[in-house]
Design a protein around this motif. Structure first.
Motif, PDB file in Angstrom:
ATOM      1  N   SER A  58      58.063  -3.447  30.865  1.00 48.04           N
ATOM      2  CA  SER A  58      57.370  -2.150  30.878  1.00 48.04           C
ATOM      3  C   SER A  58      55.977  -2.258  30.275  1.00 48.04           C
ATOM      4  O   SER A  58      55.331  -1.247  30.024  1.00 48.04           O
ATOM      5  CB  SER A  58      58.162  -1.121  30.063  1.00 48.04           C
ATOM      6  OG  SER A  58      59.447  -0.948  30.580  1.00 48.04           O
ATOM      7  N   SER A  59      55.522  -3.480  30.040  1.00 45.27           N
ATOM      8  CA  SER A  59      54.282  -3.674  29.294  1.00 45.27           C
ATOM      9  C   SER A  59      53.046  -3.126  30.002  1.00 45.27           C
ATOM     10  O   SER A  59      52.076  -2.758  29.349  1.00 45.27           O
ATOM     11  CB  SER A  59      54.089  -5.147  28.951  1.00 45.27           C
ATOM     12  OG  SER A  59      53.988  -5.925  30.131  1.00 45.27           O
ATOM     13  N   ARG A  60      53.075  -3.078  31.327  1.00 37.99           N
ATOM     14  CA  ARG A  60      51.904  -2.583  32.055  1.00 37.99           C
ATOM     15  C   ARG A  60      52.206  -1.330  32.873  1.00 37.99           C
ATOM     16  O   ARG A  60      51.447  -0.975  33.776  1.00 37.99           O
ATOM     17  CB  ARG A  60      51.358  -3.684  32.964  1.00 37.99           C
ATOM     18  CG  ARG A  60      50.751  -4.838  32.178  1.00 37.99           C
ATOM     19  CD  ARG A  60      50.225  -5.946  33.048  1.00 37.99           C
ATOM     20  NE  ARG A  60      51.253  -6.635  33.821  1.00 37.99           N
ATOM     21  CZ  ARG A  60      52.033  -7.605  33.359  1.00 37.99           C
ATOM     22  NH1 ARG A  60      51.913  -7.995  32.124  1.00 37.99           N
ATOM     23  NH2 ARG A  60      52.915  -8.177  34.131  1.00 37.99           N
ATOM     24  N   THR A  61      53.306  -0.673  32.590  1.00 36.06           N
ATOM     25  CA  THR A  61      53.700   0.518  33.340  1.00 36.06           C
ATOM     26  C   THR A  61      52.800   1.695  32.993  1.00 36.06           C
ATOM     27  O   THR A  61      52.501   1.937  31.828  1.00 36.06           O
ATOM     28  CB  THR A  61      55.168   0.885  33.017  1.00 36.06           C
ATOM     29  OG1 THR A  61      55.998  -0.209  33.385  1.00 36.06           O
ATOM     30  CG2 THR A  61      55.607   2.129  33.759  1.00 36.06           C
ATOM     31  N   SER A  62      52.389   2.411  34.023  1.00 39.82           N
ATOM     32  CA  SER A  62      51.653   3.658  33.785  1.00 39.82           C
ATOM     33  C   SER A  62      52.552   4.822  34.201  1.00 39.82           C
ATOM     34  O   SER A  62      53.361   4.695  35.128  1.00 39.82           O
ATOM     35  CB  SER A  62      50.332   3.681  34.559  1.00 39.82           C
ATOM     36  OG  SER A  62      50.560   3.755  35.937  1.00 39.82           O
ATOM     37  N   VAL A  63      52.411   5.928  33.497  1.00 36.73           N
ATOM     38  CA  VAL A  63      53.272   7.087  33.733  1.00 36.73           C
ATOM     39  C   VAL A  63      52.410   8.321  33.918  1.00 36.73           C
ATOM     40  O   VAL A  63      51.586   8.644  33.058  1.00 36.73           O
ATOM     41  CB  VAL A  63      54.248   7.295  32.546  1.00 36.73           C
ATOM     42  CG1 VAL A  63      55.096   8.531  32.754  1.00 36.73           C
ATOM     43  CG2 VAL A  63      55.124   6.062  32.351  1.00 36.73           C
ATOM     44  N   SER A  64      52.608   9.001  35.054  1.00 33.15           N
ATOM     45  CA  SER A  64      51.888  10.251  35.286  1.00 33.15           C
ATOM     46  C   SER A  64      52.852  11.393  35.599  1.00 33.15           C
ATOM     47  O   SER A  64      52.451  12.428  36.093  1.00 33.15           O
ATOM     48  CB  SER A  64      50.871  10.089  36.424  1.00 33.15           C
ATOM     49  OG  SER A  64      51.538   9.880  37.646  1.00 33.15           O
ATOM     50  N   VAL A  65      54.138  11.184  35.319  1.00 34.32           N
ATOM     51  CA  VAL A  65      55.135  12.238  35.518  1.00 34.32           C
ATOM     52  C   VAL A  65      55.473  12.868  34.170  1.00 34.32           C
ATOM     53  O   VAL A  65      55.190  12.301  33.114  1.00 34.32           O
ATOM     54  CB  VAL A  65      56.425  11.695  36.180  1.00 34.32           C
ATOM     55  CG1 VAL A  65      56.138  11.150  37.562  1.00 34.32           C
ATOM     56  CG2 VAL A  65      57.092  10.642  35.319  1.00 34.32           C
ATOM     57  N   GLY A  66      56.120  14.012  34.224  1.00 35.32           N
ATOM     58  CA  GLY A  66      56.530  14.696  33.006  1.00 35.32           C
ATOM     59  C   GLY A  66      57.749  14.044  32.379  1.00 35.32           C
ATOM     60  O   GLY A  66      58.349  13.120  32.945  1.00 35.32           O
ATOM     61  N   GLU A  67      58.107  14.546  31.197  1.00 34.58           N
ATOM     62  CA  GLU A  67      59.243  13.974  30.471  1.00 34.58           C
ATOM     63  C   GLU A  67      60.549  14.088  31.240  1.00 34.58           C
ATOM     64  O   GLU A  67      61.378  13.187  31.196  1.00 34.58           O
ATOM     65  CB  GLU A  67      59.374  14.639  29.086  1.00 34.58           C
ATOM     66  CG  GLU A  67      58.348  14.135  28.108  1.00 34.58           C
ATOM     67  CD  GLU A  67      58.622  14.590  26.682  1.00 34.58           C
ATOM     68  OE1 GLU A  67      59.805  14.802  26.327  1.00 34.58           O
ATOM     69  OE2 GLU A  67      57.649  14.714  25.928  1.00 34.58           O
ATOM     70  N   GLU A  68      60.754  15.213  31.945  1.00 37.87           N
ATOM     71  CA  GLU A  68      62.004  15.395  32.690  1.00 37.87           C
ATOM     72  C   GLU A  68      62.147  14.376  33.815  1.00 37.87           C
ATOM     73  O   GLU A  68      63.223  13.822  34.008  1.00 37.87           O
ATOM     74  CB  GLU A  68      62.113  16.825  33.237  1.00 37.87           C
ATOM     75  CG  GLU A  68      62.448  17.856  32.169  1.00 37.87           C
ATOM     76  CD  GLU A  68      63.719  17.519  31.387  1.00 37.87           C
ATOM     77  OE1 GLU A  68      64.772  17.243  32.018  1.00 37.87           O
ATOM     78  OE2 GLU A  68      63.672  17.534  30.142  1.00 37.87           O
ATOM     79  N   GLU A  69      61.069  14.140  34.553  1.00 40.01           N
ATOM     80  CA  GLU A  69      61.116  13.156  35.636  1.00 40.01           C
ATOM     81  C   GLU A  69      61.327  11.750  35.086  1.00 40.01           C
ATOM     82  O   GLU A  69      62.099  10.960  35.626  1.00 40.01           O
ATOM     83  CB  GLU A  69      59.838  13.200  36.484  1.00 40.01           C
ATOM     84  CG  GLU A  69      59.653  14.465  37.284  1.00 40.01           C
ATOM     85  CD  GLU A  69      58.892  15.551  36.534  1.00 40.01           C
ATOM     86  OE1 GLU A  69      58.680  15.421  35.304  1.00 40.01           O
ATOM     87  OE2 GLU A  69      58.522  16.547  37.167  1.00 40.01           O
TER      88      GLU A  69
END
Length: 137
Positions: A58-69
């Motif tokens: 997960s070192s380069r993972t980007s997240v643009s979703v909310g906490e629920e998703e």
């Protein structure tokens, strides 16, 4: 050896150590259905090759979703892996404090739901994670 690769994930298996390495996908709304499908493919390969050790990068993972998703994807991953004989999952942490905070909440939720029949540890470096994964072979 590369077992599978698409635009979401790449599965690299090392038979000598029985470690399957996968890069955790970027979490974006428009990708969620494809991510779920790719997680199912991951779980199918863990079953088919009877993998006992998984390195989730997960070192380069980007997240643009909310906490629920994000929680829904993490829960789906745990549910799929519960159907396998996986024994250890090493997770390489993100450098982002926000992503790590969200990941910790998701892991706590999964543990409380009783969805971790395998060992799970977070690591900051790949060599450290691999050392833990292959210990006690």
């Amino acid at each position: 050896m590369v077992l599978f690769e698409n635009s979401i994930i790449k599965l690299v298996y090392e038979p000598a150590t029985d470690v399957l390495e996968v890069t955790y996908p970027d979490l974006h709304d428009y990708l969620l259905p494809e991510i779920k499908h790719s997680i199912s493919i991951l779980a199918d390969h863990v079953k088919s090759f009877d993998v006992k050790r998984l390195l989730l990068d997960s070192s380069r993972t980007s997240v643009s979703v909310g906490e629920e998703e994000s929680k829904a994807i993490s829960t789906f991953l745990a549910a799929e892996l519960m159907k396998t004989r996986l024994q250890k999952l090493a997770r390489l942490q993100s450098a982002s404090p926000a992503i790590e905070s969200s990941a910790e909440k998701n892991i706590t939720h999964i543990k409380q739901a009783g969805m971790l029949p395998f060992q799970l540890q977070n690591f900051e470096s790949k060599p450290e994670a691999l050392k833990w994964l292959i210990s006690n072979i």
